[in-house]
Every structure is written in structure tokens, then in C-alpha cells.
Write a protein that holds these residues in place. Structure first.
Motif, PDB file in Angstrom:
ATOM      1  N   LEU A 633       0.877  -1.164   0.038  1.00 49.34           N
ATOM      2  CA  LEU A 633       0.030   0.194  -0.108  1.00 49.34           C
ATOM      3  C   LEU A 633       0.900   1.305   0.006  1.00 49.34           C
ATOM      4  N   ARG A 634       2.044   1.362   0.685  1.00 47.83           N
ATOM      5  CA  ARG A 634       2.916   2.463   0.748  1.00 47.83           C
ATOM      6  C   ARG A 634       3.313   2.893  -0.615  1.00 47.83           C
ATOM      7  N   GLU A 635       3.676   1.927  -1.374  1.00 47.50           N
ATOM      8  CA  GLU A 635       4.184   2.119  -2.790  1.00 47.50           C
ATOM      9  C   GLU A 635       3.299   3.170  -3.521  1.00 47.50           C
ATOM     10  N   HIS A 636       2.064   3.084  -3.264  1.00 46.51           N
ATOM     11  CA  HIS A 636       0.966   3.813  -4.051  1.00 46.51           C
ATOM     12  C   HIS A 636       0.566   4.908  -3.209  1.00 46.51           C
ATOM     13  N   LEU A 637       1.237   5.358  -2.212  1.00 48.30           N
ATOM     14  CA  LEU A 637       0.768   6.508  -1.442  1.00 48.30           C
ATOM     15  C   LEU A 637       1.953   7.622  -1.551  1.00 48.30           C
ATOM     16  N   TYR A 638       2.990   7.418  -1.326  1.00 48.01           N
ATOM     17  CA  TYR A 638       4.150   8.282  -1.472  1.00 48.01           C
ATOM     18  C   TYR A 638       5.563   7.642  -1.611  1.00 48.01           C
ATOM     19  N   LYS A 648     -12.056   6.390  -3.442  1.00 46.87           N
ATOM     20  CA  LYS A 648     -12.778   5.105  -3.070  1.00 46.87           C
ATOM     21  C   LYS A 648     -11.800   3.673  -3.233  1.00 46.87           C
ATOM     22  N   GLN A 649     -11.037   3.950  -4.037  1.00 43.00           N
ATOM     23  CA  GLN A 649      -9.929   2.875  -4.068  1.00 43.00           C
ATOM     24  C   GLN A 649      -9.217   2.828  -2.491  1.00 43.00           C
ATOM     25  N   ARG A 650      -8.944   3.887  -1.940  1.00 45.65           N
ATOM     26  CA  ARG A 650      -8.236   4.048  -0.616  1.00 45.65           C
ATOM     27  C   ARG A 650      -9.246   3.263   0.321  1.00 45.65           C
ATOM     28  N   LEU A 651     -10.412   3.649   0.257  1.00 44.51           N
ATOM     29  CA  LEU A 651     -11.422   3.255   1.250  1.00 44.51           C
ATOM     30  C   LEU A 651     -11.606   1.824   1.192  1.00 44.51           C
ATOM     31  N   GLU A 652     -11.776   1.255  -0.113  1.00 41.13           N
ATOM     32  CA  GLU A 652     -11.978  -0.065  -0.109  1.00 41.13           C
ATOM     33  C   GLU A 652     -10.531  -0.924   0.259  1.00 41.13           C
ATOM     34  N   VAL A 742      -2.295   4.114  10.008  1.00 42.05           N
ATOM     35  CA  VAL A 742      -2.236   3.699   8.691  1.00 42.05           C
ATOM     36  C   VAL A 742      -3.404   4.548   7.897  1.00 42.05           C
ATOM     37  N   LEU A 743      -4.564   4.646   8.645  1.00 45.01           N
ATOM     38  CA  LEU A 743      -5.570   5.461   8.053  1.00 45.01           C
ATOM     39  C   LEU A 743      -5.266   6.826   7.678  1.00 45.01           C
ATOM     40  N   PHE A 744      -4.797   7.620   8.637  1.00 40.08           N
ATOM     41  CA  PHE A 744      -3.976   8.883   8.398  1.00 40.08           C
ATOM     42  C   PHE A 744      -3.106   8.729   7.276  1.00 40.08           C
ATOM     43  N   GLU A 745      -2.328   7.885   7.571  1.00 38.54           N
ATOM     44  CA  GLU A 745      -1.272   7.600   6.203  1.00 38.54           C
ATOM     45  C   GLU A 745      -2.001   7.761   4.849  1.00 38.54           C
ATOM     46  N   VAL A 746      -3.128   6.947   4.788  1.00 39.46           N
ATOM     47  CA  VAL A 746      -3.987   6.946   3.564  1.00 39.46           C
ATOM     48  C   VAL A 746      -4.462   8.322   3.218  1.00 39.46           C
ATOM     49  N   LEU A 747      -4.924   8.840   4.056  1.00 42.03           N
ATOM     50  CA  LEU A 747      -5.594  10.231   3.813  1.00 42.03           C
ATOM     51  C   LEU A 747      -4.601  11.141   3.701  1.00 42.03           C
ATOM     52  N   CYS A 748      -3.360  11.267   4.332  1.00 45.19           N
ATOM     53  CA  CYS A 748      -2.602  12.339   4.027  1.00 45.19           C
ATOM     54  C   CYS A 748      -1.481  11.996   3.150  1.00 45.19           C
ATOM     55  N   ALA A 749      -1.245  10.901   2.625  1.00 46.59           N
ATOM     56  CA  ALA A 749      -0.003  10.384   1.727  1.00 46.59           C
ATOM     57  C   ALA A 749       1.352  10.858   2.267  1.00 46.59           C
ATOM     58  N   ARG A 750       1.881  10.676   3.620  1.00 45.91           N
ATOM     59  CA  ARG A 750       2.857  10.893   3.999  1.00 45.91           C
ATOM     60  C   ARG A 750       3.298  10.013   4.940  1.00 45.91           C
ATOM     61  N   ASN A 821     -17.539   1.442  10.694  1.00 46.93           N
ATOM     62  CA  ASN A 821     -17.418   2.738  10.436  1.00 46.93           C
ATOM     63  C   ASN A 821     -16.835   3.180   8.846  1.00 46.93           C
ATOM     64  N   LEU A 822     -16.026   2.485   8.406  1.00 46.30           N
ATOM     65  CA  LEU A 822     -15.312   2.676   7.170  1.00 46.30           C
ATOM     66  C   LEU A 822     -16.316   2.297   6.171  1.00 46.30           C
ATOM     67  N   GLU A 823     -17.128   1.187   6.329  1.00 46.63           N
ATOM     68  CA  GLU A 823     -18.071   0.916   5.149  1.00 46.63           C
ATOM     69  C   GLU A 823     -19.062   2.007   5.109  1.00 46.63           C
ATOM     70  N   TYR A 824     -19.672   2.491   6.482  1.00 50.32           N
ATOM     71  CA  TYR A 824     -20.510   3.568   6.367  1.00 50.32           C
ATOM     72  C   TYR A 824     -19.927   4.676   5.667  1.00 50.32           C
ATOM     73  N   ALA A 825     -18.460   5.122   5.916  1.00 53.71           N
ATOM     74  CA  ALA A 825     -17.890   6.097   5.272  1.00 53.71           C
ATOM     75  C   ALA A 825     -18.009   5.769   3.670  1.00 53.71           C
ATOM     76  N   LEU A 826     -17.771   4.851   3.142  1.00 50.44           N
ATOM     77  CA  LEU A 826     -17.782   4.322   1.777  1.00 50.44           C
ATOM     78  C   LEU A 826     -19.091   4.650   1.124  1.00 50.44           C
ATOM     79  N   GLN A 827     -20.072   3.989   1.923  1.00 49.62           N
ATOM     80  CA  GLN A 827     -21.488   4.449   1.668  1.00 49.62           C
ATOM     81  C   GLN A 827     -21.943   6.079   1.270  1.00 49.62           C
ATOM     82  N   LEU A 828     -21.195   6.821   2.396  1.00 51.19           N
ATOM     83  CA  LEU A 828     -21.444   8.262   2.289  1.00 51.19           C
ATOM     84  C   LEU A 828     -20.614   8.953   1.120  1.00 51.19           C
ATOM     85  N   GLN A 829     -19.622   8.230   0.617  1.00 50.58           N
ATOM     86  CA  GLN A 829     -19.041   8.690  -0.402  1.00 50.58           C
ATOM     87  C   GLN A 829     -19.815   8.443  -1.843  1.00 50.58           C
TER      88      GLN A 829
END
Length: 887
Positions: A633-638, A648-652, A742-750, A821-829
Motif C-alpha cells: 500500500l505504501r508504494e501507492h501513497l508516497y 474510493k480505492q483507498r477506502l476499499e 495507517v488510516l491517516f497515512e492513507v488520507l495524508c499520503a505521508r 465505520n469505514l463501510e459507512y464512510a464508503l456509503q457516504l462517499q
């Protein structure tokens, strides 16, 4: 007959001449490897033969020879670190110099561990070579502790001298009554700086030039370095992997390290690229750098509109008040053109332009894949508290075919510049590091308190960063990361003397004391694989493994970790696999090898990486997994940023990883705590399905009645649960904390830790929480996501990550709650208008049953939760009905 003899004689003379020339070039005619304190020397892991230092010791009557009480497995070789010589007064070595006109490559080895009746923490050392002071008031203990290194190597390039011997003086400094050393290398070196004198970085402004009568012409000041002594600070294979000494060119036995720890700029770190063209040294001597340096590079990428808006930047910590030589290695193999102005860029050092309009095609005379080197010098002073070197490249030239810039390699040398000293100060610990080391000093030390198995050396970045002369400042850009990793000193620590034991032989016998294929005891029952685990996965012969990897061909390497290298391979004709081979010098691999097999052989889940089988034969320990086409996952963040993932990919991907972790916590027979959750341990297959990997540190138990397992601290700093760190009490909530990072890493890409940022921003977990609580989180999210996240989705995602990072484990959600909560967030998106808010949903159910599981049962008709139990059976709501509140 006479003519034949003459021809043979002439051929012999010719070959002898060539041989002498070659030896003179590569430095073989005068190489010494001294194992200090050893009686017989020995051979190291790079096949160098070391001899005893006794006959070269001139005044060492009061010296003491000894051995460390234990040997840390992360030290790269037993020789020369198995012995040490201690001095209570000034002593010296006289080393013969056969070629007085040649430069000398000198390396000093220090292993500041526990020695019988000798306290290295009170050792302060001064070392000189001839007339130049190399070290003054040097503490190997403080340096190793500050940089979290087990061993230190200081490397120097000494100018030609007028003496047939090189005198190395070593003495205790000041009131210290103790100095020591483990090894000395002396190699005759060819002239690495044979070209024109390097140019000083920086130029006069038009106003300054006018004042000097230069009419605005750039002033290029040159510095003569050939007759100066130097200390190596960094040697980096940019965009490539670690190159060990035995693979270096010219017989110089140099180590070349990855550049990833020194990259600056969050997601703007370019692309690591490799070459498939034939490299031709042309006029460049091959001893300047191994061909591997020129077979890879870091490029800014192929989006000109993006490249013009950022610099490709590296940051290195250095000693202030010294002059530094910066050597760039270039080899253009990415621009499919031999036209001038195809690849043009500027070079900057510490904010000043070192050279503008660098045109690699022009420098290569219209050829491609021709190695080039260019040297620059700069001075770093402490007037502004400056102790860093910032090195950057940026596209230049409006007519260039592509706005791009590349670098293949970097070397940084400290120059004495006519002074008689190269000695710097002992490094100091950051406030953050002191805090954690103070906490850790109160706890029991372990042989390996933290694991850092990231491809970038951890082993490769951390454990090896001191090797090859990077020394005290060799891992400066990862100061906070490695310093917090642990006090790797073995002072009073549990001895780590695990031997290289066979785990399982081809006889497939698992009983205590049985013989493996090699005829040795299979561990006496203490480290054998259970018959249950062995029956659930395939046993590979070493011949099969070698065939799959082309005999462990280096070109098949796709990663390097703490366990060892990972190779791509093919088995059974066309099945792609990932093959992880343990490094025999890293003895920690035995336990991880066994744990991985015991865990994964009994687990089957869509979001856990699949173990196909293993091999133990001829001292090899190998694990075979499904191949994960898209890597980590890290290779595709930064880290290289191979693919820009949509939100959407990141959420999934986050949901998939959460499912895998939730299954470990509640779905298996016993609770399994992963203990090393991080973005490099979340792998992605060819369909971008996330799978949790690397179970070498996992813990399990038949019950969790106490709510925790008391164990020594292991994990990766930046992701480590602070409660677990303080109390050594491991719970599944420790995984939840790591996953929150990891969740913040995915969101912030750092990265989880970035020591190049201001102190308050170094830790992603801390900084993200500050921004979240102040309502500024949108300021630090990945720029690629700006304006693409539904505000309600972002709110739910951020709240979930925030709760995961609660100080106390009891305040963190279970992985089941996180998953919901993450699946709920995906539905919100995806469809925000059709999703009921939690309060609305709660009003529609009986208040006595309005817990999390009821909500999930009512509002999850569109959510796919594909979990499998340990036997492979699928249950769509498995994660919600098996102990949903966690343990």
C-alpha cells in the motif's frame, strides 16, 4: 621452438603488466584488514580475510583484548566485531604503505556493546592518521545510541603521503581512561577525483557581479580537493537498492544505500526507475561506482505540468563549519532521444544554484546510457544554526522536450580544507528520542525490541546505514525513526544467541531430536514446525526454490526486509509467487520463520496473504506466498507513488485490511494480535484487493481472560501503541492504534514519521490529531484528494482514525467497529443521499437492542462483508456475529 618460447615470454610479460596496472587501479596491492584484539583474524560475510592486529601494534603494551558478552544478530558480520582491543593510554599502529603516491581508503570499526569489566559508555576516543585528526572526544556509545546503531563505521579518504608507513594513533580523550576499536581497514585507492576541480555552489547576483566588475557574469569559484583528506558522510544509490561491499567496483568494498530515508517532499518524491539498456562506462573509470548505480535512477516523472511545480529534494544532516564535496552520478537512460535539450535541469545545494542548464544528452555527447559524474563543493556554517545539506534538482529550459530531472547516485564527503582535523561533535538526541529512551530505560530490554522490515534498509535503511562509512551521520534523515526504534545496545539485555537451526527437513519428521535432510538435529523439539502446520502447506525442495528464482538471481529481487530478501518466482509452470528467503546472518529469522508458518498455515481469509509453502534445507529458510502484483500500500501513497489511488480505492483497501485484522482478532480459534500493522504490511493483488501480511511478530493465546498478553515490545515505531510501549501489555487494541496511523497515512499520503518536518509534525499520529481537533485536517490531506472527498465521508473517516489513536486502549473501538465505520464512510462517499445517519437509524430500532450490531444488521444490505473462517467457509456477516465487541 625458440620463437615459441619468446612468444610465451612476451605474452607473460604483457599479462603481468596488465595485471600490475589493474591491481594499481583497484587498490589490491596494499589492502589490510585488521581484526583488532583477535589472535587469528577470520573471514567476514563479504569474503574479506582479516588478520590479527598484533604485528602492527607499536605501543600497545597496556592494551586489553576481549570479546563482547553477546553478539547482536543485526551486526552484519561476526568478523571483526567478535573481538575488540581496549587501550588505557595512547597507542599506535604502523601500517605499511606500498604506494605513497596513492590515496588511502581507511575505515574504523566500533562495536559499543557490553564487554566483561569494561564500560564503553565512559569511553571517549581520539584517533589520528598521520598529521590529520580523525576523531576527537568521540563516543561510539553515544553515537550508536543517538542513531540507534549497533555498530559504527567511520570511513576516510586520505591524501597521498610522503611516508612508507601510516601511523594510526588511538588514545582515551580527556579524563576518560578507556579507548577501544574492533577493526581497521586500509585499502589503496585510485584517484577518485581525477577530473577538474569542483565548483563552489552559488553564484553572484547581478548587483554583486557588477560591484566586482564582472558585468553580471556568473562567478564559478573552484576548490582544489585532491590533496585534502576527506570523511565520507553519505553514499547513496538513488532510486536503487542497497549495494553490498562485495558488489562494489574497483575492489574498494564500498556500501551504497537507498535514498528513500533522505527524500523530502511528502508525495513529491519522483519515481524510482530501472534500466534495461547496456551501460557503457566510455571514458569514466569503472572504479568510480559500480554499474548498479547507473542501472537505476530517481526521475521526477513524465508529467511536465506537475514537474515544473516542485523540486526533487534530498536532505542530509552534517557537521557545521566544514566544507563538503557533493558528487552527482548521472546516467540518462529514460529519454528516448540523442538530441541536445531533451533533458535539462538545474542543480541546487542548500538553496544556492550549483549549476544551471545541466544537459545530460550534451554531456554524454549525444549518446545514451553513458555514466557521468560531477562534483560540487559547499560550506556549511552554524551562523544560522545550519547543520543540513539540501540537495535538489528542478527542470530547466523552456525548449526541453520534457520537464524532468534525474539523479542516479550521490556521495557526500567532508573536507578538512587545509585544517588538521576532520573531527565533528558527538551527535545529540532529539527531545522526542530522549523521551522514549527515558521510558524504555525503565523497561526490560529485548534482543530486538522493535522491528523495522521496510524495504528501505530498515535492515537496509537502519541496520546497515552505519556500514560503509555513513557512521554517526549516516542515517541523519531518519534520526527520529531509528532513534526511537530502540536502544540497540545490549547493556544488561537478554543475550541474543539463537543459533541457525534447521526447522524442518525433507524427511518431514517433526518429532523432537529427529534429523533433517542435512542430518542435523531439527531443533530438539524447541523450534520445529508442528505436524498440523506442515500438513496445511506445501514443502518445497531447495532445488525447486532455486529453479523458481533462477538460483536467487538478484534481478528477481522485489523487496528487502528484516527477515531477508523477497524474490519474484514462478512455480508449477506458470504460477507467480513471492519467495521470502531468510538472511543467514540475521539469526532473528528462526522465530519469525516458525511463527509465520504456524500462523498462516491455519488461516484462510480473502484479506490475509496466502502462504503456499516453505523450504528448510542446507541452512536455508524460505517462505512461498501468493504473488501480490501491486506490491505494498505504501508504494501507492508516497514511496515512489506508482499509481495515484482514488479515494474510493483507498477506502476499499482500508476496508479490506480492516476485515483481515477483524478476522484475526475474533474469527480464528484463538485471538491473534498482528503486532506490526503498517502500510508496508498491507499488500495489493492484481485486482487491488488488500491482504494483511507478515505475521512474524504475531502473538496468540487460548484465552484473553486478563485482557492482555505481557510481552516484550516489538513493532515499528511510528505505528507503535504508546500504551503497549509503556506497559508491555499487548492487546488487540494495539493493532487498532497502528491501524489508525495507517488510516491517516492513507488520507495524508505521508510517512508515519518524517524527521525532516518541524518537530511538532514529525509524528503523523500526533500531527493529524492536532489538525483534526483544531478543524484543520483538510490542510494536510493528500493534494490529489482535495475536493474529491464527500465532506460527511471525510468527517466519518477522520473520526474513526482519531478514535483508533486514543491514548488508552479501552477508549479505542474494536476492529469490528472500525470496519463498520469505514463501510459507512464508503456509503457516504458513493451515495450520500440514501444513507441514514446513525441517529436516524437508531430511532428505527428498539432502544434496548440499539447497539452497533443492530445498526449493522439493518443497514448493511448493500455492504459486502466477505469473511472466511479458519476452514474457508464464507459468512457474509461473520465479522458482526463473532464476538463483535472484541475481547
Amino acid at each position: 621452438m625458440l620463437l615459441t618460447k619468446i612468444r610465451i615470454l612476451l605474452l607473460f610479460i604483457c599479462l603481468s603488466s596488465v595485471s600490475r596496472s589493474l591491481h594499481a587501479a583497484i587498490g589490491d596491492q596494499n589492502s589490510l584488514f585488521l581484526a583488532c584484539g583477535s589472535q587469528n583474524g577470520g573471514t567476514d560475510e563479504d569474503e574479506r580475510k582479516w588478520e590479527s592486529d598484533t604485528k602492527y601494534l607499536v605501543s600497545g603494551d597496556k592494551s586489553v583484548t576481549t570479546q563482547p558478552q553477546s553478539h547482536d544478530p543485526s551486526v552484519p558480520s561476526v568478523v571483526p566485531y567478535i573481538n575488540a582491543r581496549f587501550f588505557h593510554s595512547e597507542s599506535s599502529y604502523n601500517l605499511p604503505v606500498k604506494n605513497q603516491s596513492a590515496h588511502i581508503l581507511l575505515r574504523l570499526h566500533f562495536y559499543p556493546t557490553t564487554y566483561p569489566n569494561l564500560n564503553v559508555s565512559n569511553s571517549y576516543i581520539s584517533v589520528s592518521a598521520g598529521k590529520v585528526t580523525l576523531l576527537n572526544n568521540f563516543s561510539a556509545f553515544i553515537t550508536a545510541q543517538a542513531w540507534s546503531q549497533n555498530y559504527i563505521i567511520k570511513e576516510y579518504l586520505l591524501a597521498p603521503m610522503d611516508s612508507p608507513t601510516l601511523e594510526i594513533k588511538i588514545k582515551p580523550f580527556g579524563n576518560s581512561s578507556l579507548a577501544f576499536i574492533n577493526g581497521i581497514e586500509m585499502i589503496t585507492s585510485p584517484d577518485l577525483f581525477y577530473g577538474p576541480d569542483p565548483v563552489m555552489a552559488g553564484f553572484n547576483t547581478d548587483e554583486e557581479a557588477s560591484d566586482n566588475g564582472d558585468n553580471g557574469v556568473v562567478s564559478q569559484q573552484t576548490i582544489s580537493v585532491k590533496e585534502n583528506n576527506m570523511e565520507l558522510m553519505y553514499r547513496v544509490n538513488v532510486g536503487g537498492q542497497y549495494i553490498p561491499p562485495k558488489n562494489d567496483s574497483g575492489g574498494l568494498m564500498r556500501s551504497w544505500y537507498e535514498d528513500t530515508p533522505y527524500l523530502y517532499g511528502g508525495s513529491a518524491v519522483g519515481i524510482a526507475m530501472s534500466n534495461n539498456m547496456t551501460i557503457n562506462y566510455d571514458a569514466l573509470p569503472s572504479y568510480v561506482a559500480p554499474i548498479s548505480v547507473y542501472e537505476s535512477c530517481r526521475s521526477m516523472g513524465f508529467e511536465s505540468n506537475v514537474n515544473v511545480n516542485y523540486n526533487l529534494t534530498w536532505v542530509f544532516n552534517v557537521d557545521a563549519n566544514f566544507t563538503y564535496l557533493v558528487r552527482f552520478h548521472w546516467c540518462d537512460f529514460i529519454v528516448d532521444s540523442t538530441k541536445i535539450n531533451s533533458l535539462v535541469f538545474n542543480v541546487y545545494i542548500n538553496g544556492q544554484i550549483a549549476e544551471s542548464q545541466v544537459d545530460l544528452v550534451a554531456m554524454q555527447h549525444g549518446k545514451m546510457a553513458i555514466p557521468l559524474v560531477k562534483d560540487y563543493v559547499t560550506h556549511v556554517d552554524d551562523k544560522n544554526g545550519d547543520d543540513q545539506l539540501w540537495i535538489a534538482v528542478h527542470p530547466s529550459g523552456d525548449n526541453a522536450a520534457l520537464a524532468n530531472a534525474i539523479v542516479n547516485g550521490l556521495e557526500i564527503f567532508k573536507i578538512n580544507g587545509g585544517n588538521t582535523s576532520l573531527a565533528g561533535q558527538n551527535p545529540t538526541m532529539s527531545d522526542l528520542m530522549k523521551k522514549y529512551q527515558d521510558e524504555q530505560s525503565k523497561e526490560e530490554e529485548a534482543p530486538r525490541a522493535f522491528s523495522d522490515k521496510d524495504k528501505s534498509h530498515s535492515t537496509t535503511v537502519i541496520g546497515t546505514a552505519a556500514a560503509g562509512g555513513v557512521a554517526a551521520f549516516g542515517v541523519a534523515a531518519v534520526l527520529v525513526i531509528v532513534a526511537l526504534k530502540r536502544k540497540r545496545r545490549t547493556m544488561g539485555a537478554e543475550s541474543c544467541t539463537t543459533s541457525w537451526l534447521p526447522i524442518y527437513g525433507s524427511s518431514k519428521s517433526h518429532s523432537s531430536g529427529t534429523k533433517s535432510a542435512s542430518g542435523r538435529s531439527a531443533g530438539g523439539g524447541s523450534t520445529t514446525i508442528s505436524s498440523d502446520a506442515a500438513s496445511n502447506c506445501r514443502y518445497f525442495s531447495l532445488a525447486e526454490i532455486k529453479q523458481a528464482t533462477k538460483n536467487f538471481d538478484e534481478s528477481y529481487v522485489i523487496g528487502v526486509g528484516g527477515f531477508g530478501k523477497v524474490y519474484k518466482g514462478v512455480i508449477d509452470g506458470d504460477t507467480k509467487v513471492a519467495i521470502k528467503r531468510s538472511n543467514p546472518s540475521s539469526q532473528q529469522g528462526v522465530n519469525e520463520f516458525q511463527t509465520e508458518i504456524e500462523m498462516l498455515s491455519k488461516l484462510r481469509h480473502r484479506h490475509l496473504v496466502s502462504l503456499i509453502g516453505f523450504c528448510e534445507e542446507n541452512n536455508e529458510m524460505v517462505l512461498v506466498y501468493d504473488h501480490m502484483a501491486h506490491g505494498t500500500l505504501r508504494e501507492h501513497l508516497y514511496k515512489g507513488n506508482k499509481t495515484i489511488l482514488s479515494w474510493k480505492q483507498r477506502l476499499e483497501i482500508c476496508i479490506g485490511a480492516a476485515r483481515g485484522l477483524h478476522y484475526l482478532h475474533t474469527g480464528a480459534k484463538y485471538t491473534i494480535i498482528h503486532r506490526d500493522v503498517k502500510s508496508t504490511n498491507i499488500l495489493l493483488n492484481d485486482k487491488w484487493v488488500a491482504k494483511v501480511s507478515d505475521f512474524g511478530l504475531s502473538k496468540t493465546g487460548p484465552n484473553m481472560n486478563q485482557g492482555h498478553v505481557t510481552t516484550v515490545v516489538k513493532g515499528s515505531f511510528g505505528y507503535l501503541d504508546p500504551e503497549y510501549f509503556r506497559r508491555q501489555q499487548l492487546t488487540e487494541k494495539s493493532d487498532v492504534y497502528s491501524y489508525g496511523v495507517v488510516l491517516f497515512e492513507v488520507l495524508c499520503a505521508r510517512p508515519a514519521l518524517n524527521p525532516n518536518l518541524p518537530k511538532e509534525q514529525v509524528s503523523l499520529a500526533d500531527w493529524a490529531l492536532v489538525c483534526q481537533r483544531k478543524g484543520h485536517l483538510e490542510d494536510i490531506i493528500d493534494p490529489h484528494l482535495k475536493g474529491k472527498i464527500n465532506p460527511e465521508c471525510l468527517k466519518k473517516f477522520a473520526e474513526t482514525a482519531e478514535k483508533c489513536l486514543a491514548d488508552s486502549g479501552i477508549d479505542r473501538p474494536s476492529m469490528g467497529d472500525v470496519l463498520w465505520n469505514l463501510e459507512y464512510a464508503l456509503q457516504l462517499q458513493e451515495n450520500p443521499d440514501s444513507v441514514l445517519s446513525p441517529s436516524e437509524a437508531t430511532n428505527q430500532v428498539d432502544h434496548d437492542n440499539a447497539d452497533q450490531n443492530s445498526l449493522i444488521a439493518m443497514h448493511r444490505s448493500t455492504l459486502s462483508l466477505e469473511s472466511e473462517n479458519a476452514y474457508g467457509n464464507t459468512d457474509d456477516v461473520f465479522s458482526q456475529i463473532v464476538n463483535p465487541t472484541g475481547r
